[in-house]
Design a protein around this motif. Sequence first.
Motif, short mmCIF file in Angstrom:
data_model
loop_
_atom_site.label_atom_id
_atom_site.label_comp_id
_atom_site.label_asym_id
_atom_site.label_seq_id
_atom_site.Cartn_x
_atom_site.Cartn_y
_atom_site.Cartn_z
N THR A 184 46.44 48.34 45.26
CA THR A 184 45.16 47.63 45.34
C THR A 184 44.44 47.91 44.04
O THR A 184 43.81 48.96 43.87
CB THR A 184 44.33 48.13 46.55
OG1 THR A 184 45.10 47.97 47.74
CG2 THR A 184 43.04 47.33 46.69
N ILE A 185 44.55 47.00 43.09
CA ILE A 185 44.05 47.28 41.74
C ILE A 185 42.55 47.04 41.60
O ILE A 185 41.95 47.46 40.61
CB ILE A 185 44.83 46.49 40.67
CG1 ILE A 185 44.73 44.99 40.89
CG2 ILE A 185 46.30 46.94 40.65
CD1 ILE A 185 45.37 44.16 39.78
N THR A 186 41.95 46.38 42.59
CA THR A 186 40.50 46.18 42.60
C THR A 186 40.08 45.79 44.00
O THR A 186 40.85 45.20 44.75
CB THR A 186 40.05 45.10 41.60
OG1 THR A 186 38.62 45.01 41.59
CG2 THR A 186 40.63 43.74 41.96
N HIS A 187 38.83 46.13 44.35
CA HIS A 187 38.26 45.64 45.61
C HIS A 187 37.52 44.32 45.40
O HIS A 187 37.09 43.69 46.38
CB HIS A 187 37.28 46.67 46.19
CG HIS A 187 37.96 47.85 46.81
ND1 HIS A 187 38.96 47.74 47.76
CD2 HIS A 187 37.76 49.19 46.64
CE1 HIS A 187 39.35 48.93 48.13
NE2 HIS A 187 38.67 49.83 47.47
N ARG A 188 37.36 43.94 44.14
CA ARG A 188 36.59 42.74 43.83
C ARG A 188 37.20 41.51 44.51
O ARG A 188 38.41 41.30 44.48
CB ARG A 188 36.56 42.52 42.32
CG ARG A 188 35.70 41.35 41.86
CD ARG A 188 35.82 41.18 40.36
NE ARG A 188 35.60 42.45 39.65
CZ ARG A 188 35.78 42.60 38.35
NH1 ARG A 188 36.22 41.59 37.61
NH2 ARG A 188 35.56 43.77 37.78
N CYS A 189 36.36 40.70 45.15
CA CYS A 189 36.85 39.48 45.79
C CYS A 189 35.71 38.48 45.85
O CYS A 189 34.55 38.85 46.09
CB CYS A 189 37.37 39.77 47.20
SG CYS A 189 38.18 38.33 47.96
N GLN A 190 36.04 37.21 45.64
CA GLN A 190 35.03 36.15 45.66
C GLN A 190 34.83 35.60 47.07
O GLN A 190 33.93 34.78 47.29
CB GLN A 190 35.42 35.02 44.69
CG GLN A 190 36.46 34.03 45.23
CD GLN A 190 37.89 34.52 45.06
OE1 GLN A 190 38.16 35.72 45.10
NE2 GLN A 190 38.82 33.59 44.91
N LEU A 191 35.64 36.06 48.03
CA LEU A 191 35.52 35.60 49.40
C LEU A 191 34.93 36.70 50.28
O LEU A 191 34.80 37.84 49.86
CB LEU A 191 36.90 35.18 49.95
CG LEU A 191 37.66 34.13 49.13
CD1 LEU A 191 38.96 33.76 49.83
CD2 LEU A 191 36.82 32.89 48.89
N ALA A 192 34.59 36.33 51.51
CA ALA A 192 34.07 37.30 52.48
C ALA A 192 34.71 36.98 53.83
O ALA A 192 34.04 36.56 54.77
CB ALA A 192 32.55 37.22 52.56
N CYS A 193 36.03 37.18 53.92
CA CYS A 193 36.78 36.83 55.12
C CYS A 193 36.29 37.64 56.32
O CYS A 193 36.17 38.87 56.23
CB CYS A 193 38.26 37.05 54.91
SG CYS A 193 38.95 36.07 53.56
N SER A 194 36.03 36.95 57.42
CA SER A 194 35.48 37.62 58.60
C SER A 194 36.46 38.60 59.21
O SER A 194 36.05 39.52 59.93
CB SER A 194 35.09 36.57 59.64
OG SER A 194 36.22 35.80 60.03
N HIS A 195 37.76 38.46 58.93
CA HIS A 195 38.77 39.32 59.52
C HIS A 195 39.37 40.31 58.52
O HIS A 195 40.34 41.00 58.83
CB HIS A 195 39.91 38.47 60.10
CG HIS A 195 40.56 37.59 59.08
ND1 HIS A 195 39.95 36.46 58.59
CD2 HIS A 195 41.74 37.68 58.43
CE1 HIS A 195 40.74 35.88 57.71
NE2 HIS A 195 41.82 36.61 57.58
#
Length: 371
Positions: free
Chosen positions: A20-31
Amino acid sequence: MKNALARARRRLVPASVLLTITHRCQLACSHCYEAEHSASAQELSFAEWVQLFDELALLGTLELTFTGGEALLRPDALALMAEARRRQFAITVFTNGGPITPEVARRLRELRVMGVEVSLHAAHAALHDGLVGRQGAFARAVRAIELLDGEGVPVLVKSNVLRCNALEVLSLEALFAVRPRVRFLSDVLVHARDDGRSLAAQRPTGEQVEAYFDTQVARLDEVEPLLARLLTVPDGYLERDACGAGRTFASVQPNGDVLPCVHTPGLKLGNLREATFSELWLSSEAVRRMRAVTVARFAECAGCEYRHVCAKCPALSLSESGELTGHSRQVCDRTKAFWGAVKRRAGGGGLAPRPEAAEPARRTFALPVIA
């Protein structure tokens, strides 16, 4: 490959490591199982990741999986993959598809990645975009799949079967009917968030799980080999490892924390800034706990007709019961639903026959059978 994994298991070789090279994400998946979706100043540097690659190469690791967050949002992600390829690792990339441009798809082809797995959770934009919390995400994911397939990069479309999309998942294949190389994978298990928050409301109902497996099993060419496994109890199966976590598989977090599995955030082996991977892999108390988990340790399963074929998940047991060998209702329900579908298919049971025009090799599902 099966023999290679068996040797790795005996010799405690971390054959596959998820990064897991980053926690950065442009989404906010509910699951999503990750609670954090932003970059951190504590992320390992480029040099620290490369140092880990060198150590893993010496340990005999075969495959690295790059994930996030959204792995491709890390600016040096492709450069890190190039360093991994220089060390002859097989590479898999997990992505939501958003950052895939023609240039990125071309570069992944040049790197000869083993595959790219793109998350897609519905066959239309309204539901997918609602699940991931971003308008336009569906279109970008579909475009990513098309770009990657166009470059000849092996693509796997992955879907979580949830309460809100259980019917949708089975319709995804039609989206890529003209792209026969694109493959599909789905599963009914939903892991807890890594901050401890339960995602039970996202799980499919028992009826949905049964319907899912009835449909999937109906597509299999035959079920006789599965029935033969069910009817044959192998000698010594109780001493088998419940899963490969901590034996052939490990996970590394953006800050250098090493876990036996990405879904066991509370079972940390240690941190790469405090010890080498080898030291943690060979001697940490957490990894010893994980390696002690055998089928026999799931005592409450004694007497179950599926005990010898049930694919246990210590991570789900831990999150649901507080014990690595405790009860996981999800695993239990999945196992019973799958084998129930197999029995119904074998006995007639009213299931529709497998469609002759279907291409079952394109679609796979997480087979809940112990390896």
